[in-house]
Design a protein around this motif. Structure first.
Motif, PDB file in Angstrom:
ATOM      1  N   UNK A   1       0.838  -1.209   0.000  1.00 22.21           N
ATOM      2  CA  UNK A   1       0.000   0.000   0.000  1.00 22.21           C
ATOM      3  C   UNK A   1       0.871   1.256   0.000  1.00 22.21           C
ATOM      4  N   UNK A   2       1.983   1.213   0.713  1.00 26.26           N
ATOM      5  CA  UNK A   2       2.892   2.369   0.704  1.00 26.26           C
ATOM      6  C   UNK A   2       3.459   2.629  -0.693  1.00 26.26           C
ATOM      7  N   UNK A   3       3.630   1.561  -1.490  1.00 27.16           N
ATOM      8  CA  UNK A   3       4.119   1.724  -2.856  1.00 27.16           C
ATOM      9  C   UNK A   3       3.145   2.527  -3.718  1.00 27.16           C
ATOM     10  N   UNK A   4       1.888   2.624  -3.273  1.00 24.92           N
ATOM     11  CA  UNK A   4       0.893   3.428  -3.981  1.00 24.92           C
ATOM     12  C   UNK A   4       0.995   4.908  -3.629  1.00 24.92           C
ATOM     13  N   UNK A   5       1.860   5.238  -2.654  1.00 25.24           N
ATOM     14  CA  UNK A   5       2.051   6.637  -2.271  1.00 25.24           C
ATOM     15  C   UNK A   5       1.452   7.009  -0.928  1.00 25.24           C
ATOM     16  N   UNK A   6       0.828   6.054  -0.244  1.00 24.42           N
ATOM     17  CA  UNK A   6       0.256   6.318   1.080  1.00 24.42           C
ATOM     18  C   UNK A   6       1.328   6.143   2.145  1.00 24.42           C
ATOM     19  N   UNK A   7       1.203   6.890   3.217  1.00 30.75           N
ATOM     20  CA  UNK A   7       2.041   6.696   4.400  1.00 30.75           C
ATOM     21  C   UNK A   7       1.311   5.745   5.342  1.00 30.75           C
ATOM     22  N   UNK A   8       2.041   4.854   5.972  1.00 30.00           N
ATOM     23  CA  UNK A   8       1.427   3.907   6.901  1.00 30.00           C
ATOM     24  C   UNK A   8       0.610   4.623   7.974  1.00 30.00           C
ATOM     25  N   UNK A   9       1.018   5.817   8.360  1.00 30.37           N
ATOM     26  CA  UNK A   9       0.287   6.573   9.381  1.00 30.37           C
ATOM     27  C   UNK A   9      -1.131   6.928   8.917  1.00 30.37           C
ATOM     28  N   UNK A  10      -1.343   6.950   7.612  1.00 27.37           N
ATOM     29  CA  UNK A  10      -2.665   7.263   7.067  1.00 27.37           C
ATOM     30  C   UNK A  10      -3.641   6.095   7.169  1.00 27.37           C
ATOM     31  N   UNK A  11      -3.133   4.860   7.195  1.00 28.61           N
ATOM     32  CA  UNK A  11      -4.034   3.715   7.111  1.00 28.61           C
ATOM     33  C   UNK A  11      -3.826   2.630   8.159  1.00 28.61           C
ATOM     34  N   UNK A  12      -2.765   2.687   8.950  1.00 29.19           N
ATOM     35  CA  UNK A  12      -2.539   1.660   9.980  1.00 29.19           C
ATOM     36  C   UNK A  12      -2.991   2.207  11.322  1.00 29.19           C
ATOM     37  N   UNK A  13      -3.829   1.438  12.009  1.00 26.30           N
ATOM     38  CA  UNK A  13      -4.273   1.804  13.355  1.00 26.30           C
ATOM     39  C   UNK A  13      -3.337   1.117  14.344  1.00 26.30           C
ATOM     40  N   UNK A  14      -2.380   1.865  14.841  1.00 29.85           N
ATOM     41  CA  UNK A  14      -1.365   1.298  15.725  1.00 29.85           C
ATOM     42  C   UNK A  14      -1.889   1.033  17.136  1.00 29.85           C
ATOM     43  N   UNK A  15      -3.143   1.433  17.396  1.00 26.36           N
ATOM     44  CA  UNK A  15      -3.751   1.155  18.694  1.00 26.36           C
ATOM     45  C   UNK A  15      -4.482  -0.189  18.712  1.00 26.36           C
ATOM     46  N   UNK A  16      -4.804  -0.721  17.546  1.00 24.30           N
ATOM     47  CA  UNK A  16      -5.505  -2.010  17.458  1.00 24.30           C
ATOM     48  C   UNK A  16      -4.530  -3.068  16.982  1.00 24.30           C
ATOM     49  N   UNK A  17      -4.395  -4.117  17.790  1.00 23.94           N
ATOM     50  CA  UNK A  17      -3.422  -5.159  17.482  1.00 23.94           C
ATOM     51  C   UNK A  17      -4.075  -6.531  17.501  1.00 23.94           C
ATOM     52  N   UNK A  18      -3.555  -7.415  16.655  1.00 28.46           N
ATOM     53  CA  UNK A  18      -4.024  -8.793  16.586  1.00 28.46           C
ATOM     54  C   UNK A  18      -2.951  -9.710  17.164  1.00 28.46           C
ATOM     55  N   UNK A  19      -3.396 -10.648  17.995  1.00 27.67           N
ATOM     56  CA  UNK A  19      -2.496 -11.612  18.615  1.00 27.67           C
ATOM     57  C   UNK A  19      -3.038 -13.021  18.414  1.00 27.67           C
ATOM     58  N   UNK A  20      -2.143 -13.998  18.371  1.00 24.59           N
ATOM     59  CA  UNK A  20      -2.510 -15.412  18.484  1.00 24.59           C
ATOM     60  C   UNK A  20      -1.814 -15.868  19.756  1.00 24.59           C
ATOM     61  N   UNK A  21      -2.615 -16.082  20.814  1.00 24.10           N
ATOM     62  CA  UNK A  21      -2.015 -16.349  22.121  1.00 24.10           C
ATOM     63  C   UNK A  21      -1.278 -15.092  22.559  1.00 24.10           C
ATOM     64  N   UNK A  22      -0.001 -15.235  22.886  1.00 20.77           N
ATOM     65  CA  UNK A  22       0.773 -14.053  23.280  1.00 20.77           C
ATOM     66  C   UNK A  22       1.671 -13.559  22.153  1.00 20.77           C
ATOM     67  N   UNK A  23       1.520 -14.112  20.941  1.00 27.63           N
ATOM     68  CA  UNK A  23       2.343 -13.707  19.798  1.00 27.63           C
ATOM     69  C   UNK A  23       1.642 -12.603  19.004  1.00 27.63           C
TER      70      UNK A  23
END
Length: 166
Positions: free
Chosen positions: A49-71
């Motif tokens: 997506x960044x290769x399209x010209x977007x900055x990760x800050x525009x589309x990644x929600x760094x407050x929401x995280x996915x885990x499998x167990x503790x990983x």
């Protein structure tokens, strides 16, 4: 998450066993999954997506995280504050602005692929908001459907199986 089995593909022979009673059709301009789901975004997705010209800050929600167990697995795609839809969903057309570069989770939805040795089982998430599940104009999850829609994903899993055998 309620899910049900719809198909199994042998990663060596590409033979497919499927449930002929289940049919699926993604409905154009629906976008319900873009509102209802929290979408994990992998590092590979972010780079594409960044290769399209977007900055990760525009589309990644760094407050929401996915885990499998503790990983830790990944962060989530951002949602718009005014309607809680994915930031890439066009509000007028209900079409994805980055459709050909969308995250793998978007591409696979509503299916879940689970590798079991040399076979991959395919389940469907039984989300009540998805109108494409068992749609009368849908198609069964046959070998042709799987290879047309997810051939590259199956091939990636197949390479891993072959490498594990060597």
């Amino acid at each position: 998450m309620k899910k049900r089995w719809v198909a199994t593909i042998d990663l060596e022979t590409f033979e497919v066993e499927h449930d002929p009673a289940f049919k699926f059709k993604c409905l154009e301009n629906c976008g319900r999954c873009c509102y209802e789901l929290e979408i994990p975004v992998r590092d590979e997705d972010i780079e594409r997506i960044e290769e399209l010209g977007y900055s990760a800050w525009e589309f990644v929600d760094y407050d929401k995280m996915f885990y499998r167990g503790d990983k830790f697995l990944s962060y989530a795609l951002k949602k718009r504050p005014f309607d809680e839809a994915c930031v890439f969903l066009d509000p007028e057309t209900k079409r994805c602005r980055i459709y050909s570069h969308r995250p793998l989770a978007c591409r696979l939805y509503p299916f879940v692929f689970v590798k079991h040795g040399k076979k991959m089982k395919i389940y469907v998430k039984l989300d009540s908001f998805c109108p494409g599940l068992n749609h009368p104009e849908g198609e069964p999850v046959t070998k042709e459907f799987i290879l047309r829609e997810y051939g590259d994903v199956v091939e990636e899993y197949r390479r891993k199986v072959v490498n594990d055998l060597e």
